[in-house]
Design a protein around this motif. Structure first.
Motif, short mmCIF file in Angstrom:
data_model
loop_
_atom_site.label_atom_id
_atom_site.label_comp_id
_atom_site.label_asym_id
_atom_site.label_seq_id
_atom_site.Cartn_x
_atom_site.Cartn_y
_atom_site.Cartn_z
N VAL A 42 0.80 -1.23 0.00
CA VAL A 42 0.00 0.00 0.00
C VAL A 42 0.84 1.29 0.00
N ALA A 46 1.36 5.37 -2.63
CA ALA A 46 1.44 6.79 -2.27
C ALA A 46 2.64 7.43 -2.98
N MET A 62 1.49 4.70 -13.76
CA MET A 62 0.58 4.45 -12.63
C MET A 62 -0.14 3.12 -12.81
N MET A 63 -0.52 2.83 -14.06
CA MET A 63 -1.24 1.58 -14.33
C MET A 63 -0.34 0.37 -14.14
N GLY A 98 -17.86 7.94 -12.35
CA GLY A 98 -16.79 8.78 -12.89
C GLY A 98 -15.40 8.41 -12.41
N ASP A 99 -15.35 7.48 -11.48
CA ASP A 99 -14.07 7.16 -10.82
C ASP A 99 -13.69 5.71 -11.07
N LEU A 100 -12.46 5.50 -11.56
CA LEU A 100 -12.03 4.15 -11.95
C LEU A 100 -11.01 3.54 -11.01
N HIS A 101 -10.66 4.25 -9.94
CA HIS A 101 -9.66 3.73 -8.99
C HIS A 101 -10.27 2.59 -8.18
N ASP A 102 -9.65 1.42 -8.21
CA ASP A 102 -10.31 0.30 -7.52
C ASP A 102 -9.48 -0.37 -6.43
N LYS A 105 -10.99 0.42 -2.90
CA LYS A 105 -12.30 -0.23 -2.84
C LYS A 105 -12.14 -1.74 -2.67
N LEU A 149 -11.00 10.92 -6.47
CA LEU A 149 -10.84 12.20 -7.18
C LEU A 149 -11.72 13.26 -6.52
N GLY A 175 -21.25 4.41 4.61
CA GLY A 175 -19.88 4.78 4.94
C GLY A 175 -19.14 5.22 3.69
N ILE A 176 -18.23 6.17 3.85
CA ILE A 176 -17.46 6.63 2.70
C ILE A 176 -15.97 6.71 3.05
N ALA A 179 -8.87 8.68 -0.63
CA ALA A 179 -7.85 9.67 -0.28
C ALA A 179 -8.36 11.11 -0.05
N ALA A 195 -14.28 6.37 7.01
CA ALA A 195 -13.18 5.52 7.46
C ALA A 195 -11.92 5.89 6.70
CO1 B1M Z 1 -5.15 8.24 -10.27
N1 B1M Z 1 -5.14 9.90 -9.23
N2 B1M Z 1 -5.93 9.18 -11.77
N3 B1M Z 1 -4.89 6.57 -11.22
N4 B1M Z 1 -4.10 7.65 -8.81
C1 B1M Z 1 -4.76 9.80 -7.83
C2 B1M Z 1 -5.98 9.54 -6.96
C3 B1M Z 1 -4.11 11.23 -7.57
C4 B1M Z 1 -4.20 11.69 -6.10
C5 B1M Z 1 -2.66 11.23 -8.07
C6 B1M Z 1 -1.96 12.56 -7.86
O1 B1M Z 1 -2.14 13.46 -8.64
N5 B1M Z 1 -1.20 12.70 -6.80
C7 B1M Z 1 -4.96 12.13 -8.54
C8 B1M Z 1 -6.23 12.74 -7.96
C9 B1M Z 1 -6.15 14.23 -7.74
C10 B1M Z 1 -7.40 14.73 -7.11
O2 B1M Z 1 -8.49 14.62 -7.63
N6 B1M Z 1 -7.26 15.29 -5.94
C11 B1M Z 1 -5.26 11.14 -9.67
C12 B1M Z 1 -5.64 11.50 -10.99
C13 B1M Z 1 -5.59 12.98 -11.29
C14 B1M Z 1 -6.04 10.56 -11.96
C15 B1M Z 1 -6.55 10.83 -13.38
C16 B1M Z 1 -7.56 11.99 -13.50
C17 B1M Z 1 -5.32 11.07 -14.26
C18 B1M Z 1 -5.64 11.51 -15.67
O3 B1M Z 1 -6.31 10.84 -16.41
N7 B1M Z 1 -5.18 12.71 -15.98
C19 B1M Z 1 -7.18 9.48 -13.77
C20 B1M Z 1 -8.67 9.41 -13.42
C21 B1M Z 1 -9.36 8.18 -13.95
C22 B1M Z 1 -10.76 8.03 -13.37
O4 B1M Z 1 -10.90 7.53 -12.29
N8 B1M Z 1 -11.76 8.53 -14.08
C23 B1M Z 1 -6.40 8.54 -12.91
C24 B1M Z 1 -6.13 7.21 -13.25
C25 B1M Z 1 -5.40 6.34 -12.48
C26 B1M Z 1 -4.99 4.93 -12.95
C27 B1M Z 1 -6.09 4.22 -13.76
C28 B1M Z 1 -3.76 5.07 -13.84
C29 B1M Z 1 -4.58 4.25 -11.60
C30 B1M Z 1 -5.72 3.43 -10.96
C31 B1M Z 1 -5.55 1.95 -11.15
C32 B1M Z 1 -6.56 1.18 -10.33
O5 B1M Z 1 -7.11 1.65 -9.35
N9 B1M Z 1 -6.78 -0.03 -10.78
C33 B1M Z 1 -4.31 5.45 -10.72
C34 B1M Z 1 -3.60 5.37 -9.48
C35 B1M Z 1 -2.93 4.05 -9.18
C36 B1M Z 1 -3.52 6.46 -8.59
C37 B1M Z 1 -2.72 6.56 -7.27
C38 B1M Z 1 -1.24 6.66 -7.65
C39 B1M Z 1 -2.88 5.43 -6.27
C40 B1M Z 1 -4.30 5.15 -5.83
C41 B1M Z 1 -4.28 3.91 -4.98
O6 B1M Z 1 -4.58 2.83 -5.44
N10 B1M Z 1 -3.85 4.05 -3.71
C42 B1M Z 1 -3.32 7.89 -6.64
C43 B1M Z 1 -2.34 8.62 -5.73
C44 B1M Z 1 -2.70 8.54 -4.27
O7 B1M Z 1 -3.75 8.07 -3.87
N11 B1M Z 1 -1.85 9.07 -3.46
C45 B1M Z 1 -3.96 8.54 -7.79
C46 B1M Z 1 -3.71 2.94 -2.78
C47 B1M Z 1 -5.05 2.65 -2.10
C48 B1M Z 1 -4.88 1.50 -1.13
O8 B1M Z 1 -5.44 3.82 -1.37
O9 B1M Z 1 -7.59 4.13 -2.69
O10 B1M Z 1 -6.84 5.83 -0.94
P1 B1M Z 1 -6.92 4.42 -1.42
O11 B1M Z 1 -7.70 3.56 -0.31
C49 B1M Z 1 -7.38 3.61 1.05
C50 B1M Z 1 -8.22 4.60 1.86
O12 B1M Z 1 -8.49 5.79 1.16
C51 B1M Z 1 -9.40 3.81 2.28
O13 B1M Z 1 -8.92 2.47 2.40
C52 B1M Z 1 -7.73 2.28 1.62
C53 B1M Z 1 -6.58 1.81 2.53
O14 B1M Z 1 -6.91 0.80 3.36
N12 B1M Z 1 -10.61 3.79 1.46
C54 B1M Z 1 -11.85 3.61 2.03
C55 B1M Z 1 -10.77 3.87 0.14
N13 B1M Z 1 -12.06 3.77 -0.18
C56 B1M Z 1 -12.76 3.61 0.96
C57 B1M Z 1 -14.13 3.44 1.19
C58 B1M Z 1 -14.57 3.30 2.50
C59 B1M Z 1 -13.64 3.31 3.56
C60 B1M Z 1 -12.28 3.46 3.33
O15 B1M Z 1 -15.90 3.14 2.70
C61 B1M Z 1 -16.39 3.04 3.98
#
Ligand code: B1M
Length: 210
Positions: A42, A46, A62-63, A98-102, A105, A149, A175-176, A179, A195
């Motif tokens: 994990v 970051a 990133m992919m 609208g969000d493809l990050h999985d 989730k 996002l 629940g939501i 990041a 959470a």
């Molecule tokens: Co994207 N991306 N991405 N990306 N990506 C981020 C989120 C970003 C922060 C990167 C950055 O600029 N630093 C940024 C968002 C900026 C913003 O809006 N503030 C970003 C962007 C801009 C984009 C695109 C728009 C890029 C573009 O096309 N120009 C695009 C959008 C596509 C879309 O969704 N429509 C995009 C695309 C992608 C990829 C497809 C290339 C890929 C996703 C692959 C995939 O998911 N299969 C990707 C990735 C990998 C990331 C980063 C690098 C990593 C996300 C991740 O998996 N983190 C990300 C950077 C970052 O987050 N720092 C970034 C690890 C994961 C374990 O953490 O999902 O936060 P997370 O989940 C945590 C907690 O948040 C919590 O539990 C988990 C940990 O235990 N949690 C929950 C999550 N959901 C929960 C629900 C709950 C409870 C807890 O319910 C109760």
């Protein structure tokens, strides 16, 4: 470097076969699946995000990193699910419209299953209508939404509104997380809880269901 650092480097560098191998080695050496997940796989994502923000990484990188992360996650998953008890309740989980990050989730799904809940995973890009249909069909105790996002966070509020409009809100705990999501945002859209990570999703669910 130690094994966890090597796993992180492997994910950052997008080396799926290497991450798979290192993860297997760590597990074979008796390292706990939670440790491998939370201190290896994990945190690497970051770093990937920071690199993307700085312009050092493009979407393709990133992919590739995400794929490498999954090659380790797939080995850890069955171990986290093995202590499964009888179902405590049911949760519908998805990444919002609208969000493809999985990855986050999927971690929530895994931890909820491991925590004894039945999970209905609607995948990514789930519209409010899709949530409404799933709640009608599955009658869950929880709806859990993920958004990564700032632009898609608003769709969490829209989903809650759609559930209310369809008369489904009353018996549901919502629940939501994700990041950009905060407790304050959860309060502002009328969610029942926020959470910060997947483990906390389970703890909070447990508190609400008992
Ligand atoms: Co994207 N991306 N991405 N990306 N990506 C981020 C989120 C970003 C922060 C990167 C950055 O600029 N630093 C940024 C968002 C900026 C913003 O809006 N503030 C970003 C962007 C801009 C984009 C695109 C728009 C890029 C573009 O096309 N120009 C695009 C959008 C596509 C879309 O969704 N429509 C995009 C695309 C992608 C990829 C497809 C290339 C890929 C996703 C692959 C995939 O998911 N299969 C990707 C990735 C990998 C990331 C980063 C690098 C990593 C996300 C991740 O998996 N983190 C990300 C950077 C970052 O987050 N720092 C970034 C690890 C994961 C374990 O953490 O999902 O936060 P997370 O989940 C945590 C907690 O948040 C919590 O539990 C988990 C940990 O235990 N949690 C929950 C999550 N959901 C929960 C629900 C709950 C409870 C807890 O319910 C109760």
């Amino acid at each position: 470097a130690n094994l966890l650092e090597e796993i992180q480097e492997g994910v950052i560098n997008g080396q799926a076969p290497r991450v798979k191998e290192l993860t297997q080695t760590a597990l074979d050496q008796g390292m706990g699946p939670q440790t491998v997940l939370n201190e290896g796989l994990v945190p690497a994502m970051a770093v990937v995000g920071e690199k993307f923000q700085k312009g050092e990484f493009f979407i393709s990188e990133m992919m590739i990193s995400a794929r490498a992360m999954y090659s380790g996650l797939n080995l850890v998953k069955p171990l986290l699910l093995s202590q499964k008890a009888e179902s405590k309740g049911k949760a519908v989980v998805a990444t919002v419209q609208g969000d493809l990050h999985d990855i986050g989730k999927n971690l929530v799904c895994m931890m909820m299953e491991g925590g004894g809940y039945e999970v209905v995973d609607l995948g990514v890009n789930a519209t409010p209508d899709k949530f409404v249909a799933a709640v009608k069909e599955h009658r869950p105790d929880f709806v859990m939404m993920s958004a990564l996002l700032t632009t898609t966070m608003a769709n969490m509020g829209k989903t809650i509104q759609a559930l209310s409009d369809n008369g489904l809100r009353a018996n549901l705990k919502i629940g939501i997380g994700g990041a950009p999501v905060t407790q304050r945002f959860a309060d502002s859209i009328g969610a029942d809880f926020y959470a910060a990570d997947a483990g906390e999703a389970v703890t909070k669910a447990n508190m609400l269901i008992s």
